[in-house]
Design a protein around this motif. Structure first.
Motif, PDB file in Angstrom:
ATOM      1  N   ALA A 169      -7.656   0.064   3.729  1.00  0.00           N
ATOM      2  CA  ALA A 169      -6.292   0.161   3.208  1.00  0.00           C
ATOM      3  C   ALA A 169      -5.775  -1.199   2.752  1.00  0.00           C
TER       4      ALA A 169
ATOM      5  N   THR B 276     -10.527   1.981   8.674  1.00  0.00           N
ATOM      6  CA  THR B 276      -9.411   2.453   7.842  1.00  0.00           C
ATOM      7  C   THR B 276      -8.425   1.336   7.522  1.00  0.00           C
TER       8      THR B 276
ATOM      9  N   ASN C 176      -0.152   4.010   1.104  1.00  0.00           N
ATOM     10  CA  ASN C 176      -0.667   4.887   2.146  1.00  0.00           C
ATOM     11  C   ASN C 176       0.055   4.671   3.473  1.00  0.00           C
TER      12      ASN C 176
ATOM     13  N   PHE D  63      -7.407   8.781   0.520  1.00  0.00           N
ATOM     14  CA  PHE D  63      -6.344   8.264   1.377  1.00  0.00           C
ATOM     15  C   PHE D  63      -4.984   8.809   0.932  1.00  0.00           C
TER      16      PHE D  63
ATOM     17  N   THR E  29       0.817  -1.194   0.000  1.00  0.00           N
ATOM     18  CA  THR E  29       0.000   0.000   0.000  1.00  0.00           C
ATOM     19  C   THR E  29       0.858   1.254   0.000  1.00  0.00           C
TER      20      THR E  29
ATOM     21  N   LEU F 156      -0.597   4.317   6.869  1.00  0.00           N
ATOM     22  CA  LEU F 156      -1.795   4.026   7.650  1.00  0.00           C
ATOM     23  C   LEU F 156      -1.839   4.794   8.977  1.00  0.00           C
TER      24      LEU F 156
END
Length: 295
Positions: free
Chosen positions: A148, A144, A12, A208, A10, A14
């Motif tokens: 994700a 979330t 992102n 995100f 990912t 987190l």
């Protein structure tokens, strides 16, 4: 068939996404930020712009946002204090625009009569309310991380999601948040035992990404968020928290008066205007899951 375990890739951050959502989640925080988006204001100037806030609700929101480093309190004298956005707070506005655009596109709207044409059309929702309602869907505990994980994998089994998004919990604990995300139209079951994002869920990726970009920018040395390692979480940690009830709000005085592209400019974003924020009263109604969640 369950997807074989593989390290998620990912893009992102987190923890950064979670901390940012915790910052924005307390009720009315977004409205206060957007009220201060044009210029610093004194308390007596802010209160009339948010007339539905009960006495005693504004000061806690200002303290929360000030301690998080996105609002600064400037004291010019004993009775002359203003509140305005810090540089970090101003950098958050394009992120709010991205969240508002997702909510405007994917959250349900009631059909209302256009007084000019007599035609039925979707009601217009203030950006701040679109933001609040979107955050209410993605900020609850475990939501979330699950979203994700599915963004990174495409699809995954409940067992994989439990291990990645809810470490330390048993397998059965993942089904309640998954059921809620499915009811809110963000996650769907594949029919083969796996779960994947719906179209609405997939289009949360730019949201995100925008939050991740903002959270990754180093705060100033004076930023309280940096000194303390993040704002304390205020997202409910008990039973799954869905969209909070809305109180009818009196319309603020009229003022002169967004949908960003999916590619998110690092520092660009539309400026909020009073007419954008206070386009009409806040309706009071529950979420209805058909077609897309809404208040």
């Amino acid at each position: 068939m369950a997807t074989p375990a593989q390290p998620p890739a990912t893009p992102n951050d987190l923890p950064g996404v979670t901390k940012t959502l915790d910052l924005l989640a307390p009720r009315w925080s977004v409205w206060v930020l957007m009220t201060l988006s044009s210029q610093p204001l004194r308390y007596a100037e802010i209160k009339p712009k948010l007339p539905w806030l009960a006495d005693g609700q504004l000061h806690p929101r200002l303290r929360h946002l000030t301690s998080a480093g996105v609002v600064e309190r400037t004291e010019y004298g004993p009775r002359h204090v203003t509140y305005g956005l810090t540089g970090r707070g101003a950098d958050l506005l394009p992120v709010l625009a991205q969240i508002a655009a997702w909510g405007d596109t994917h959250l349900e709207k009631e059909l209302v009569t256009n007084k000019a044409t007599g035609a039925m059309e979707p009601e217009k929702i203030p950006p701040a309310q679109n933001i609040d309602d979107t955050i209410a869907l993605i900020a609850p505990r475990h939501a979330t991380p699950i979203l994700a994980a599915l963004m990174a994998r495409g699809r995954a089994s409940a067992k994989t999601l439990a291990a990645e998004a809810m470490p330390g919990y048993g397998l059965t604990a993942v089904y309640k948040p998954l059921d809620r995300l499915a009811a809110d139209g963000l996650v769907t079951a594949t029919g083969t035992g796996d779960f994947q994002l719906s179209v609405s869920g997939q289009e949360l990726a730019p949201v995100f990404a925008a939050i991740t970009t903002w959270a990754a920018r180093p705060p100033a040395e004076s930023d309280p968020l940096r000194r303390r390692g993040g704002a304390p979480s205020q997202t409910p940690s008990g039973p799954w928290a869905t969209t909070p009830p809305r109180l009818p709000a009196p319309a603020a005085p009229a003022a002169p008066s967004v949908r960003p592209a999916l590619a998110i400019p690092a520092a660009a974003g539309p400026a909020w205007k009073p007419g954008d924020l206070f386009s009409h009263q806040i309706p009071a109604r529950p979420i209805t899951p058909a077609g897309g969640p809404r208040r």
